[in-house]
Design a protein around this motif. Sequence first.
Motif, PDB file in Angstrom:
ATOM      1  N   GLN A   1      70.231  11.720  44.307  1.00  0.00           N
ATOM      2  CA  GLN A   1      71.153  10.833  43.591  1.00  0.00           C
ATOM      3  C   GLN A   1      72.604  11.291  43.697  1.00  0.00           C
ATOM      4  OE1 GLN A   1      69.569  11.495  39.513  1.00  0.00           O
ATOM      5  NE2 GLN A   1      71.683  11.737  38.920  1.00  0.00           N
ATOM      6  N   PHE A   2      72.838  12.499  44.196  1.00  0.00           N
ATOM      7  CA  PHE A   2      74.192  13.041  44.299  1.00  0.00           C
ATOM      8  C   PHE A   2      74.812  12.846  45.683  1.00  0.00           C
ATOM      9  CE2 PHE A   2      71.718  15.627  41.306  1.00  0.00           C
ATOM     10  CZ  PHE A   2      72.383  15.267  40.148  1.00  0.00           C
ATOM     11  N   LYS A   3      74.076  12.222  46.596  1.00  0.00           N
ATOM     12  CA  LYS A   3      74.488  12.101  47.989  1.00  0.00           C
ATOM     13  C   LYS A   3      75.920  11.578  48.132  1.00  0.00           C
ATOM     14  CE  LYS A   3      72.815  10.649  52.448  1.00  0.00           C
ATOM     15  NZ  LYS A   3      72.177  11.755  53.098  1.00  0.00           N
ATOM     16  N   TYR A   4      76.276  10.583  47.369  1.00  0.00           N
ATOM     17  CA  TYR A   4      77.617   9.991  47.470  1.00  0.00           C
ATOM     18  C   TYR A   4      78.455  10.259  46.219  1.00  0.00           C
ATOM     19  CZ  TYR A   4      75.264   7.713  51.303  1.00  0.00           C
ATOM     20  OH  TYR A   4      74.543   7.476  52.444  1.00  0.00           O
ATOM     21  N   ASP A   5      78.092  11.272  45.486  1.00  0.00           N
ATOM     22  CA  ASP A   5      78.776  11.615  44.237  1.00  0.00           C
ATOM     23  C   ASP A   5      79.857  12.647  44.547  1.00  0.00           C
ATOM     24  OD1 ASP A   5      79.535  12.602  41.710  1.00  0.00           O
ATOM     25  OD2 ASP A   5      77.535  12.264  40.893  1.00  0.00           O
ATOM     26  N   ASP A   6      81.116  12.266  44.371  1.00  0.00           N
ATOM     27  CA  ASP A   6      82.205  13.185  44.698  1.00  0.00           C
ATOM     28  C   ASP A   6      82.637  14.040  43.509  1.00  0.00           C
ATOM     29  OD1 ASP A   6      83.397  11.195  43.219  1.00  0.00           O
ATOM     30  OD2 ASP A   6      85.046  10.847  44.624  1.00  0.00           O
ATOM     31  N   VAL A   7      81.884  13.995  42.422  1.00  0.00           N
ATOM     32  CA  VAL A   7      82.199  14.782  41.232  1.00  0.00           C
ATOM     33  C   VAL A   7      81.424  16.097  41.214  1.00  0.00           C
ATOM     34  CG1 VAL A   7      82.159  14.761  38.695  1.00  0.00           C
ATOM     35  CG2 VAL A   7      82.766  12.699  39.943  1.00  0.00           C
ATOM     36  N   VAL A   8      80.321  16.154  41.959  1.00  0.00           N
ATOM     37  CA  VAL A   8      79.472  17.346  41.957  1.00  0.00           C
ATOM     38  C   VAL A   8      79.376  17.948  43.353  1.00  0.00           C
ATOM     39  CG1 VAL A   8      78.088  16.505  40.020  1.00  0.00           C
ATOM     40  CG2 VAL A   8      77.299  16.120  42.355  1.00  0.00           C
ATOM     41  N   ILE A   9      78.914  19.187  43.383  1.00  0.00           N
ATOM     42  CA  ILE A   9      78.572  19.845  44.642  1.00  0.00           C
ATOM     43  C   ILE A   9      77.141  20.363  44.522  1.00  0.00           C
ATOM     44  CG2 ILE A   9      80.943  20.496  45.204  1.00  0.00           C
ATOM     45  CD1 ILE A   9      80.092  23.404  44.386  1.00  0.00           C
ATOM     46  N   CYS A  10      76.499  20.543  45.661  1.00  0.00           N
ATOM     47  CA  CYS A  10      75.159  21.094  45.706  1.00  0.00           C
ATOM     48  C   CYS A  10      75.212  22.414  46.467  1.00  0.00           C
ATOM     49  CB  CYS A  10      74.194  20.132  46.389  1.00  0.00           C
ATOM     50  SG  CYS A  10      74.000  18.562  45.502  1.00  0.00           S
ATOM     51  N   MET A  11      74.413  23.365  46.009  1.00  0.00           N
ATOM     52  CA  MET A  11      74.348  24.678  46.626  1.00  0.00           C
ATOM     53  C   MET A  11      72.894  25.057  46.802  1.00  0.00           C
ATOM     54  SD  MET A  11      77.406  26.548  44.457  1.00  0.00           S
ATOM     55  CE  MET A  11      77.928  27.741  45.687  1.00  0.00           C
ATOM     56  N   LYS A  12      72.644  25.981  47.751  1.00  0.00           N
ATOM     57  CA  LYS A  12      71.286  26.395  48.046  1.00  0.00           C
ATOM     58  C   LYS A  12      71.264  27.884  48.382  1.00  0.00           C
ATOM     59  CE  LYS A  12      67.455  25.364  51.231  1.00  0.00           C
ATOM     60  NZ  LYS A  12      67.043  24.530  52.361  1.00  0.00           N
ATOM     61  N   LYS A  13      70.153  28.499  48.065  1.00  0.00           N
ATOM     62  CA  LYS A  13      69.942  29.903  48.405  1.00  0.00           C
ATOM     63  C   LYS A  13      68.523  30.068  48.939  1.00  0.00           C
ATOM     64  CE  LYS A  13      70.000  34.587  46.511  1.00  0.00           C
ATOM     65  NZ  LYS A  13      70.412  35.397  45.373  1.00  0.00           N
ATOM     66  N   GLU A  14      68.421  30.809  50.018  1.00  0.00           N
ATOM     67  CA  GLU A  14      67.105  31.181  50.527  1.00  0.00           C
ATOM     68  C   GLU A  14      66.821  32.579  50.006  1.00  0.00           C
ATOM     69  OE1 GLU A  14      64.571  31.730  54.659  1.00  0.00           O
ATOM     70  OE2 GLU A  14      66.617  30.950  54.747  1.00  0.00           O
ATOM     71  N   PHE A  15      65.695  32.727  49.328  1.00  0.00           N
ATOM     72  CA  PHE A  15      65.349  34.017  48.768  1.00  0.00           C
ATOM     73  C   PHE A  15      64.933  34.989  49.866  1.00  0.00           C
ATOM     74  CE2 PHE A  15      64.031  31.269  45.024  1.00  0.00           C
ATOM     75  CZ  PHE A  15      65.191  31.510  44.319  1.00  0.00           C
ATOM     76  N   GLU A  16      65.295  36.237  49.681  1.00  0.00           N
ATOM     77  CA  GLU A  16      64.878  37.290  50.615  1.00  0.00           C
ATOM     78  C   GLU A  16      63.597  37.916  50.100  1.00  0.00           C
ATOM     79  OE1 GLU A  16      68.050  40.044  51.206  1.00  0.00           O
ATOM     80  OE2 GLU A  16      69.497  38.462  51.630  1.00  0.00           O
ATOM     81  N   PHE A  17      62.674  38.161  50.986  1.00  0.00           N
ATOM     82  CA  PHE A  17      61.397  38.731  50.592  1.00  0.00           C
ATOM     83  C   PHE A  17      61.307  40.162  51.071  1.00  0.00           C
ATOM     84  CE2 PHE A  17      60.671  34.195  50.576  1.00  0.00           C
ATOM     85  CZ  PHE A  17      59.990  34.032  49.388  1.00  0.00           C
TER      86      PHE A  17
END
Length: 150
Positions: free
Chosen positions: A134-150
């Motif tokens: 739902q945030f694809k075209y939302d210019d008010v938010v940002i999305c972040m991601k982290k890949e966990f290290e094992f």
Amino acid sequence: MKTIITDEKDERFLKLVGELDKGYYERIGDELSRYDSYNEFKNPHIVILALDNDIAVACASYRVFDNDSVEFKRAYVKKEYRKRKIAYNIISQLEKLAVKNGFKYSYIVTGKNNEAAIKLYEKLNYELIDNFGQFKYDDVVICMKKEFEF
């Protein structure tokens, strides 16, 4: 200061989330209401509370995003407890729980002007990604991601 693991029904967590939402509404206004349904506790959350003499002073949670991922939500530290690395510590604990439970990634959605949160997540090695869902075209938010290290 100690931490405990609980869930989204814990009254102490809900009280902190109420303070978090109040602060957002004061800064951003009614425009924020468009995210209310996204922030509802429809799905189970793993919650960590930071307690000072048994009083909840900070929280963070995650919910399952998909088979490999969680989404971190509702991170908040009471104003008088900020700048003590509490948020960093409880999110780090949540990450360890997520890894222990077999998850490989974590997502975060936050306001693009929420500099404190963005700096925190960058310190925790989250990277900016394209907005999704739902945030694809939302210019008010940002999305972040982290890949966990094992």
